[in-house]
Write a protein that holds these residues in place. Structure first.
Motif, PDB file in Angstrom:
ATOM      1  N   ARG A 162      16.265   2.828 -10.284  1.00 18.47           N
ATOM      2  CA  ARG A 162      15.983   4.240 -10.583  1.00 18.47           C
ATOM      3  C   ARG A 162      15.716   5.014  -9.303  1.00 18.47           C
ATOM      4  NH1 ARG A 162      11.197   6.757 -14.530  1.00 18.47           N
ATOM      5  NH2 ARG A 162      11.492   8.917 -13.831  1.00 18.47           N
ATOM      6  N   TYR A 163      15.119   4.339  -8.322  1.00 19.74           N
ATOM      7  CA  TYR A 163      14.754   4.993  -7.069  1.00 19.74           C
ATOM      8  C   TYR A 163      15.664   4.601  -5.911  1.00 19.74           C
ATOM      9  CZ  TYR A 163      10.665   5.107 -10.061  1.00 19.74           C
ATOM     10  OH  TYR A 163       9.830   5.260 -11.139  1.00 19.74           O
ATOM     11  N   LEU A 164      16.289   3.441  -6.026  1.00 17.44           N
ATOM     12  CA  LEU A 164      17.149   2.929  -4.962  1.00 17.44           C
ATOM     13  C   LEU A 164      18.423   2.398  -5.618  1.00 17.44           C
ATOM     14  CD1 LEU A 164      17.056   2.364  -1.824  1.00 17.44           C
ATOM     15  CD2 LEU A 164      16.350   0.035  -2.437  1.00 17.44           C
ATOM     16  N   PRO A 165      19.363   3.273  -5.924  1.00 19.22           N
ATOM     17  CA  PRO A 165      20.566   2.843  -6.654  1.00 19.22           C
ATOM     18  C   PRO A 165      21.348   1.743  -5.952  1.00 19.22           C
ATOM     19  CG  PRO A 165      20.399   5.237  -6.634  1.00 19.22           C
ATOM     20  CD  PRO A 165      19.345   4.734  -5.691  1.00 19.22           C
ATOM     21  N   GLU A 166      21.214   1.646  -4.621  1.00 23.85           N
ATOM     22  CA  GLU A 166      21.947   0.627  -3.882  1.00 23.85           C
ATOM     23  C   GLU A 166      21.422  -0.781  -4.128  1.00 23.85           C
ATOM     24  OE1 GLU A 166      21.479   4.201  -1.016  1.00 23.85           O
ATOM     25  OE2 GLU A 166      20.421   3.280  -2.692  1.00 23.85           O
ATOM     26  N   PHE A 167      20.236  -0.899  -4.693  1.00 25.62           N
ATOM     27  CA  PHE A 167      19.641  -2.218  -4.911  1.00 25.62           C
ATOM     28  C   PHE A 167      20.456  -3.026  -5.917  1.00 25.62           C
ATOM     29  CE2 PHE A 167      16.999  -4.960  -7.598  1.00 25.62           C
ATOM     30  CZ  PHE A 167      16.515  -5.846  -6.646  1.00 25.62           C
ATOM     31  N   GLY A 168      20.572  -4.320  -5.650  1.00 24.42           N
ATOM     32  CA  GLY A 168      21.219  -5.204  -6.603  1.00 24.42           C
ATOM     33  C   GLY A 168      21.244  -6.629  -6.087  1.00 24.42           C
ATOM     34  N   GLU A 171       1.019   8.996  -6.568  1.00 25.65           N
ATOM     35  CA  GLU A 171       1.510  10.376  -6.535  1.00 25.65           C
ATOM     36  C   GLU A 171       2.521  10.658  -7.639  1.00 25.65           C
ATOM     37  OE1 GLU A 171       2.967  11.224  -2.596  1.00 25.65           O
ATOM     38  OE2 GLU A 171       1.281  10.159  -1.683  1.00 25.65           O
ATOM     39  N   GLY A 172       2.780   9.669  -8.479  1.00 26.99           N
ATOM     40  CA  GLY A 172       3.739   9.858  -9.562  1.00 26.99           C
ATOM     41  C   GLY A 172       5.185   9.847  -9.126  1.00 26.99           C
ATOM     42  N   LEU A 173       5.442   9.353  -7.907  1.00 28.03           N
ATOM     43  CA  LEU A 173       6.807   9.332  -7.382  1.00 28.03           C
ATOM     44  C   LEU A 173       7.546   8.041  -7.717  1.00 28.03           C
ATOM     45  CD1 LEU A 173       6.152  10.888  -3.859  1.00 28.03           C
ATOM     46  CD2 LEU A 173       7.017  12.018  -5.919  1.00 28.03           C
ATOM     47  N   ALA A 174       6.821   7.007  -8.124  1.00 27.07           N
ATOM     48  CA  ALA A 174       7.445   5.735  -8.489  1.00 27.07           C
ATOM     49  C   ALA A 174       6.593   5.059  -9.556  1.00 27.07           C
ATOM     50  CB  ALA A 174       7.592   4.823  -7.277  1.00 27.07           C
ATOM     51  N   GLY A 175       7.243   4.511 -10.563  1.00 25.48           N
ATOM     52  CA  GLY A 175       6.540   3.763 -11.601  1.00 25.48           C
ATOM     53  C   GLY A 175       6.715   2.279 -11.375  1.00 25.48           C
ATOM     54  N   ALA A 179       0.831  -1.207   0.000  1.00 25.14           N
ATOM     55  CA  ALA A 179       0.000   0.000   0.000  1.00 25.14           C
ATOM     56  C   ALA A 179       0.868   1.261   0.000  1.00 25.14           C
ATOM     57  CB  ALA A 179      -0.930  -0.014   1.213  1.00 25.14           C
ATOM     58  N   LEU A 180       1.982   1.239   0.734  1.00 26.78           N
ATOM     59  CA  LEU A 180       2.892   2.387   0.725  1.00 26.78           C
ATOM     60  C   LEU A 180       3.482   2.599  -0.668  1.00 26.78           C
ATOM     61  CD1 LEU A 180       4.820   1.801   4.086  1.00 26.78           C
ATOM     62  CD2 LEU A 180       3.091   3.555   3.631  1.00 26.78           C
ATOM     63  N   VAL A 181       3.813   1.500  -1.358  1.00 27.49           N
ATOM     64  CA  VAL A 181       4.335   1.617  -2.721  1.00 27.49           C
ATOM     65  C   VAL A 181       3.254   2.146  -3.658  1.00 27.49           C
ATOM     66  CG1 VAL A 181       5.265   0.315  -4.676  1.00 27.49           C
ATOM     67  CG2 VAL A 181       6.046  -0.200  -2.361  1.00 27.49           C
ATOM     68  N   MET A 182       2.023   1.687  -3.490  1.00 21.20           N
ATOM     69  CA  MET A 182       0.931   2.155  -4.346  1.00 21.20           C
ATOM     70  C   MET A 182       0.629   3.636  -4.099  1.00 21.20           C
ATOM     71  SD  MET A 182       0.343  -0.441  -6.209  1.00 21.20           S
ATOM     72  CE  MET A 182      -1.199  -0.046  -7.054  1.00 21.20           C
ATOM     73  N   GLN A 183       0.830   4.118  -2.878  1.00 16.97           N
ATOM     74  CA  GLN A 183       0.716   5.552  -2.631  1.00 16.97           C
ATOM     75  C   GLN A 183       1.734   6.316  -3.471  1.00 16.97           C
ATOM     76  OE1 GLN A 183       1.307   5.791   1.610  1.00 16.97           O
ATOM     77  NE2 GLN A 183      -0.878   6.000   2.051  1.00 16.97           N
ATOM     78  N   LEU A 184       2.975   5.835  -3.464  1.00 10.40           N
ATOM     79  CA  LEU A 184       4.022   6.482  -4.253  1.00 10.40           C
ATOM     80  C   LEU A 184       3.669   6.488  -5.739  1.00 10.40           C
ATOM     81  CD1 LEU A 184       7.145   4.895  -2.516  1.00 10.40           C
ATOM     82  CD2 LEU A 184       6.475   7.307  -2.404  1.00 10.40           C
ATOM     83  N   ALA A 185       3.157   5.340  -6.215  1.00 11.43           N
ATOM     84  CA  ALA A 185       2.784   5.254  -7.630  1.00 11.43           C
ATOM     85  C   ALA A 185       1.660   6.224  -7.952  1.00 11.43           C
ATOM     86  CB  ALA A 185       2.384   3.821  -7.968  1.00 11.43           C
ATOM     87  N   VAL A 221      10.618   2.829  -0.199  1.00 12.95           N
ATOM     88  CA  VAL A 221       9.657   3.731   0.442  1.00 12.95           C
ATOM     89  C   VAL A 221      10.387   4.724   1.340  1.00 12.95           C
ATOM     90  CG1 VAL A 221       7.804   3.835   2.156  1.00 12.95           C
ATOM     91  CG2 VAL A 221       7.692   2.151   0.312  1.00 12.95           C
ATOM     92  N   ALA A 222      11.306   4.210   2.151  1.00  9.75           N
ATOM     93  CA  ALA A 222      12.052   5.081   3.061  1.00  9.75           C
ATOM     94  C   ALA A 222      12.826   6.150   2.296  1.00  9.75           C
ATOM     95  CB  ALA A 222      12.991   4.238   3.917  1.00  9.75           C
ATOM     96  N   ARG A 223      13.461   5.765   1.196  1.00 14.31           N
ATOM     97  CA  ARG A 223      14.254   6.716   0.410  1.00 14.31           C
ATOM     98  C   ARG A 223      13.357   7.808  -0.172  1.00 14.31           C
ATOM     99  NH1 ARG A 223      18.972   6.023  -2.013  1.00 14.31           N
ATOM    100  NH2 ARG A 223      19.483   5.293   0.084  1.00 14.31           N
ATOM    101  N   LEU A 224      12.240   7.415  -0.778  1.00  9.05           N
ATOM    102  CA  LEU A 224      11.401   8.400  -1.459  1.00  9.05           C
ATOM    103  C   LEU A 224      10.602   9.246  -0.481  1.00  9.05           C
ATOM    104  CD1 LEU A 224      10.159   6.407  -4.591  1.00  9.05           C
ATOM    105  CD2 LEU A 224      12.064   8.004  -4.381  1.00  9.05           C
ATOM    106  N   ARG A 225      10.386   8.748   0.730  1.00  9.17           N
ATOM    107  CA  ARG A 225       9.668   9.532   1.742  1.00  9.17           C
ATOM    108  C   ARG A 225      10.616  10.312   2.650  1.00  9.17           C
ATOM    109  NH1 ARG A 225       4.839  10.448  -0.314  1.00  9.17           N
ATOM    110  NH2 ARG A 225       3.580   8.552  -0.588  1.00  9.17           N
TER     111      ARG A 225
END
Length: 453
Positions: free
Chosen positions: A86-92, A75-79, A67-73, A164-168
């Motif tokens: 794109r949103y969390l460069p540390e991911f891998g 609001e146009g903050l995450a696709g 639900a937190l991710v869908m809020q971001l989507a 979520v933490a990064r974008l918020r």
């Protein structure tokens, strides 16, 4: 007429039959709410379970993270179809190409294709989840191509929590409280052990005879996947009612963008069918069931010695939430869910697959072998009558179970676990042992086995 007047009787009887120390159940439909509790929250202290007792919700948390991710989507903050990086460069993950390709949708639908049971304890602190993301880069093995295969993945939801933490601009816990818990008016919910002790909080029970679990909760690094949150069932019902109201809380506060719940309920990936009781498909963070010809959605959860279930029947507006703290909790939840669904929704809960009196013939060479994942090594030996599967979890004693063929690619355990008979299947020409997780065979896969439809 009182809504579900027999609920107390149902859970008292089911808890006694299945050896459950304590449980709480809530069900809501329309303006009605029925609640009941039974037993104790701790066999050592003898403190009674009440309807406002907190039980750990485990992986039911994943729906809140979704639900937190869908809020971001919204609001146009995450696709959803954008790469996570794109949103969390540390991911891998270990596979460099997969690291670039894995999208937000892949993580929401457990189709990222990498090992997902990475429960590394990175300590306490606001950076615990991000430290797990760093651990994934060196330890998350790719077992299938992104988007190719469903395999339940806890680590993917930890990465979503970090996103979520990064974008918020804070922590996952802060986003949970500020954007979901407080707007919902969920007053009986805790995200840390030090919050839980302010409530009547249940402890899990394990072993024979039952005793309190030695550790109350799993590492904070896995909080967005369900390691730490606890809630009274009534607040899980409150969350479900908000979803049914198209994202609007009881006081009129808009919590999620309009259309979010409908989007979360759309099938994203079809699952191999283990049985009618299992999910038929996965939505955006939601298990999708086809029960009695009707759509039911929800999620299950488990932590050491605690089990949770949360279900919504959208066509009649029914929400059910339950928590139990040990014993044969799976059988307890089966019984209580069946009674509530029949009484409130006129819906028959499908029966579980049982070991057949005469097991179906199968090809032993398709199944025999070694399958390995972070949660353990599975040694499968086969004879004409069935399978012997020895599971060796890291740091724990091995255990062996007998499975017999139940038709198709399915095998059912002869002995019960948690009060029910587990099911497994073998996928992709014997390349994977499947138990909602796709556990790859080590070495060269066998050929000639039919794939599960």
């Amino acid at each position: 007429m009182t809504f579900l007047p027999d609920l107390q009787q149902w859970i008292d009887g089911a808890a006694a039959r299945h050896g459950v120390p304590g449980a709480a159940v809530a069900a809501g439909m329309g303006d009605d709410l029925a609640e009941a509790a039974t037993g104790v929250i701790n066999l050592t202290t003898g403190v009674a379970a009440t309807t406002d007792s907190l039980f750990q919700i485990g992986s039911v948390t994943k729906v809140w993270t979704s639900a937190l991710v869908m809020q971001l989507a919204g609001e146009g903050l995450a696709g959803l179809d954008e790469p996570v990086r794109r949103y969390l460069p540390e991911f891998g993950v270990l596979d460099a190409a997969a690291s670039e390709r894995i999208t937000v949708r892949h993580l929401l639908t457990h189709t990222g294709g990498f090992d997902g049971d990475l429960f590394e304890d990175t300590g306490r602190g606001d950076d615990a989840v991000l430290k797990l993301v760093a651990f994934m880069r060196e330890n998350a093995r790719q077992v299938s191509a992104p988007g190719e295969l469903f395999s339940y993945n806890n680590a993917g939801f930890c990465a979503l929590g970090a996103l979520v933490a990064r974008l918020r601009g804070g922590t996952w816990e802060a986003a949970m409280r500020e954007l979901l818990i407080e707007p919902l008016g969920a007053e009986h919910m805790a995200l840390y052990a030090e919050e839980a002790i302010m409530f009547r909080a249940a402890v899990g029970h394990v072993g024979e005879p039952l005793r309190p679990a030695p550790r109350r909760e799993l590492p904070q690094s896995n909080a967005p996947a369900g390691s730490t949150p606890a809630a009274a069932p009534r607040d899980l019902v409150r969350f479900g009612r908000m979803l049914l109201a198209d994202g609007v809380a009881a006081d009129g506060t808009r919590v999620l963008p309009a259309g979010t719940f409908a989007a979360m309920c759309r099938p994203q990936v079809t699952l191999p069918r283990l049985g009618e009781r299992y999910p038929a498909a996965w939505g955006l963070g939601l298990m999708l069931f086809d029960w009695d010809g009707r759509r039911v959605v929800g999620h299950d959860g488990g932590t050491p010695g605690q089990t949770a279930a949360w279900r919504i029947v959208p066509d009649c507006g029914l929400v059910i939430a339950a928590g139990a703290n040990g014993g044969h909790a799976g059988a307890f939840l089966d019984e209580v869910l069946a009674q509530i669904l029949a009484s409130a929704a006129g819906l028959r809960l499908p029966s579980r697959v049982l070991p057949p009196e005469t097991p179906a013939p199968f090809r032993p060479e398709v199944c025999a072998g070694t399958y390995a994942a972070p949660q353990g090594v599975f040694e499968v030996t086969a004879d004409d009558a069935g399978l012997e599967i020895t599971v060796s979890p890291p740091g724990e004693p091995s255990r062996t179970a007998r499975f017999v063929h139940a038709g198709g690619e399915r095998f059912v355990a002869v002995q019960k676990e948690d009060g029910v008979h587990p099911l497994i299947a073998f996928l992709r020409d014997g390349r994977y042992l499947y138990n909602l997780r796709a556990v790859p065979r080590t070495g060269s896969p066998m050929s000639g086995a039919p794939e599960v439809p």
